[in-house]
Scaffold this motif. Structure first.
Motif, short mmCIF file in Angstrom:
data_model
loop_
_atom_site.label_atom_id
_atom_site.label_comp_id
_atom_site.label_asym_id
_atom_site.label_seq_id
_atom_site.Cartn_x
_atom_site.Cartn_y
_atom_site.Cartn_z
N GLY A 113 0.79 -1.22 0.00
CA GLY A 113 0.00 0.00 0.00
C GLY A 113 0.83 1.27 0.00
O GLY A 113 0.30 2.36 -0.24
N GLU A 114 2.11 1.17 0.25
CA GLU A 114 2.98 2.34 0.33
C GLU A 114 3.93 2.42 -0.86
O GLU A 114 4.72 3.37 -0.96
N ALA A 115 3.89 1.43 -1.76
CA ALA A 115 4.88 1.36 -2.84
C ALA A 115 4.87 2.60 -3.72
O ALA A 115 5.92 3.19 -3.99
N ALA A 116 3.70 3.03 -4.20
CA ALA A 116 3.62 4.17 -5.11
C ALA A 116 4.13 5.44 -4.43
O ALA A 116 4.89 6.22 -5.03
N GLY A 117 3.72 5.65 -3.19
CA GLY A 117 4.17 6.84 -2.46
C GLY A 117 5.65 6.81 -2.17
O GLY A 117 6.31 7.85 -2.16
N TRP A 118 6.19 5.63 -1.91
CA TRP A 118 7.63 5.51 -1.63
C TRP A 118 8.44 5.76 -2.90
O TRP A 118 9.50 6.41 -2.87
N LEU A 119 7.96 5.24 -4.04
CA LEU A 119 8.68 5.42 -5.30
C LEU A 119 8.66 6.87 -5.77
O LEU A 119 9.63 7.36 -6.37
N ALA A 120 7.55 7.57 -5.54
CA ALA A 120 7.31 8.88 -6.16
C ALA A 120 8.46 9.88 -6.04
O ALA A 120 8.84 10.50 -7.04
N PRO A 121 9.05 10.10 -4.86
CA PRO A 121 10.09 11.14 -4.78
C PRO A 121 11.47 10.71 -5.28
O PRO A 121 12.38 11.54 -5.37
N LEU A 122 11.65 9.44 -5.59
CA LEU A 122 12.96 8.97 -6.03
C LEU A 122 13.30 9.53 -7.42
O LEU A 122 12.41 9.71 -8.26
N PRO A 123 14.57 9.80 -7.71
CA PRO A 123 14.94 10.21 -9.07
C PRO A 123 14.67 9.08 -10.05
O PRO A 123 14.74 7.90 -9.68
N VAL A 124 14.34 9.41 -11.28
CA VAL A 124 13.94 8.38 -12.25
C VAL A 124 15.04 7.34 -12.44
O VAL A 124 14.76 6.16 -12.66
N GLU A 125 16.32 7.77 -12.34
CA GLU A 125 17.41 6.81 -12.53
C GLU A 125 17.49 5.80 -11.41
O GLU A 125 18.16 4.77 -11.55
N GLN A 134 18.11 6.33 -20.85
CA GLN A 134 16.69 6.53 -20.64
C GLN A 134 16.46 7.67 -19.66
O GLN A 134 15.58 8.53 -19.87
N ALA A 135 17.23 7.70 -18.58
CA ALA A 135 17.10 8.77 -17.60
C ALA A 135 17.39 10.12 -18.23
O ALA A 135 16.70 11.12 -17.97
N GLU A 136 18.41 10.16 -19.10
CA GLU A 136 18.76 11.41 -19.77
C GLU A 136 17.62 11.89 -20.65
O GLU A 136 17.29 13.09 -20.68
N ALA A 137 16.99 10.96 -21.39
CA ALA A 137 15.86 11.32 -22.25
C ALA A 137 14.69 11.86 -21.42
O ALA A 137 14.03 12.82 -21.81
N LEU A 138 14.44 11.24 -20.28
CA LEU A 138 13.35 11.71 -19.41
C LEU A 138 13.67 13.07 -18.81
O LEU A 138 12.79 13.94 -18.70
N HIS A 139 14.94 13.28 -18.41
CA HIS A 139 15.33 14.57 -17.86
C HIS A 139 15.13 15.69 -18.87
O HIS A 139 14.68 16.79 -18.52
N GLU A 140 15.45 15.42 -20.13
CA GLU A 140 15.29 16.44 -21.18
C GLU A 140 13.83 16.84 -21.34
O GLU A 140 13.52 17.96 -21.77
N HIS A 144 11.98 14.23 -13.75
CA HIS A 144 13.14 13.98 -12.91
C HIS A 144 12.86 12.99 -11.78
O HIS A 144 13.80 12.48 -11.17
N THR A 145 11.60 12.73 -11.49
CA THR A 145 11.26 11.82 -10.40
C THR A 145 10.35 10.71 -10.90
O THR A 145 9.69 10.84 -11.94
N VAL A 146 10.31 9.62 -10.13
CA VAL A 146 9.44 8.51 -10.49
C VAL A 146 7.98 8.93 -10.44
O VAL A 146 7.16 8.50 -11.27
N GLY A 147 7.62 9.81 -9.50
CA GLY A 147 6.25 10.30 -9.43
C GLY A 147 5.83 11.04 -10.67
O GLY A 147 4.70 10.86 -11.17
N LEU A 148 6.73 11.87 -11.21
CA LEU A 148 6.42 12.58 -12.46
C LEU A 148 6.29 11.59 -13.61
O LEU A 148 5.43 11.74 -14.48
N LEU A 149 7.15 10.59 -13.62
CA LEU A 149 7.08 9.57 -14.66
C LEU A 149 5.74 8.84 -14.60
O LEU A 149 5.11 8.57 -15.64
#
Length: 335
Positions: A113-125, A134-140, A144-149
């Motif tokens: 139940g906490e997986a999505a919230g825990w992942l969200a603030p992590l950097p995409v890489e 892939q991280a570079e393409a997403l940054h462009e 920048h974060t898993v939550g944004l992804l």
């Protein structure tokens, strides 16, 4: 991060990271310790493993974090090896969690139940499976974060990263990863061989035989769901002498495109002049699970076309046999 051990809410997948460059014998002993916790262990050489905990939690009557701590106590006390342990509701979450544990060791458990919230603030890489390109393409694109992804539409992610890599990245950012832990012991190296009918000095024939071995090795690795970190080429000569050399690939691969380039470099390094060859052996070394290899974006259109052709050839071979299709040089040699 944990919750109580209520049935149905506890994480079920453990991802274990051993120290880098751990000797293979010690790695095997770590796998044995894992087998003492659960019968479902998937080796991810050279230094990681997956464990399905669902049945183990019921058997041991404990919570996931406690089981991870038990593992650490055993590997430290019995082997002198500390490990980083991530536990989560899926392979992606567990592997991402283990990477967040600081060396030399520790345990991080993420409840479903906490997986999505825990992942969200992590950097995409930091999301397991996302490579540097892939991280570079997403940054462009400003991601920048898993939550944004996770918030971006899957169609947009596919346009940025490509079809399958984009779909997987979008799903895993949302905590979706249905892959099961598949029991797999530490694999041996994969080898393919060719013996010449007679001693040969023909450079074209030797190169064609080597290309045939590359095709066979790639097919073997892809069929086993593995990728090689290194290749070893062994040459046998008339009179019983031999030559052998190993080189590492830039990144683990099972694709003929990558294997061929390195195999040819190894052959060139042999400096064949008047040596009469009797046989070749090509081995994929330091094998890893193909699922653990990040799919990198390639700006080489020709390479991408060859990879698509390789997939089509694999389908043809699966239907009509391994010799149904292959490089022209190989068929000319055989005719």
């Amino acid at each position: 991060m944990t919750t109580g051990p209520a049935c149905g809410e506890v994480p079920t997948v453990m991802h274990v990271r051993c120290p880098d460059r751990l000797p293979e014998e010690l790695y095997r002993q770590v796998l044995e310790q894992l087998s003492g916790l659960s019968p479902v262990v998937q080796a991810l050489p050279p230094s990681a493993a997956l464990v399905e905990l669902k049945g183990a939690l019921r058997y041991h009557g404990t919570d996931p974090r406690r089981l991870g701590e038990v593992l650490r106590v055993r590997t430290i006390s019995r082997l002198g090896v500390d490990v980083r342990v991530g536990i989560g509701p899926s392979i992606t979450v567990a592997a991402t969690a283990s990477a967040q544990v600081e060396a030399p060791g520790g345990v991080l458990a993420v409840a479903p139940g906490e997986a999505a919230g825990w992942l969200a603030p992590l950097p995409v890489e930091a999301l397991h499976g996302i490579g540097p390109r892939q991280a570079e393409a997403l940054h462009e694109y400003g991601i920048h974060t898993v939550g944004l992804l996770a918030a971006v539409s899957p169609a947009t992610v596919q346009r940025l990263l490509g079809g399958r890599p984009g779909r997987l990245a979008a799903e895993r950012a949302r905590g979706i990863d249905p892959r099961p832990v598949v029991p797999r012991a530490l694999p041996a190296s994969a080898a393919v061989r060719h013996a010449f009918d007679r001693h040969t000095l023909d450079g074209a024939a030797v190169r064609a035989a080597l290309l045939d071995l590359v095709v066979q090795l790639g097919l073997l690795l892809r069929g086993r769901g593995q990728a090689a970190r290194a290749l070893t080429l062994s040459l046998r000569f008339a009179g019983g002498t031999s030559w052998e050399r190993t080189r590492r690939l830039a990144e683990p691969s099972a694709h003929e495109d990558d294997l061929r380039q390195l195999a040819y470099q190894l052959m060139d390094a042999a400096g064949l002049q008047r040596g009469r060859l009797t046989g070749l052996v090509l081995r994929g070394e330091d094998l890893v699970d193909a699922d653990q290899v990040a799919e990198q974006i390639s700006l080489d259109g020709a390479r991408e076309s060859r990879l698509v052709a390789e997939q089509a050839a694999d389908r043809i071979r699966a239907k009509f046999g391994d010799r149904a299709i292959g490089p022209a040089a190989v068929f000319r040699r055989a005719s």
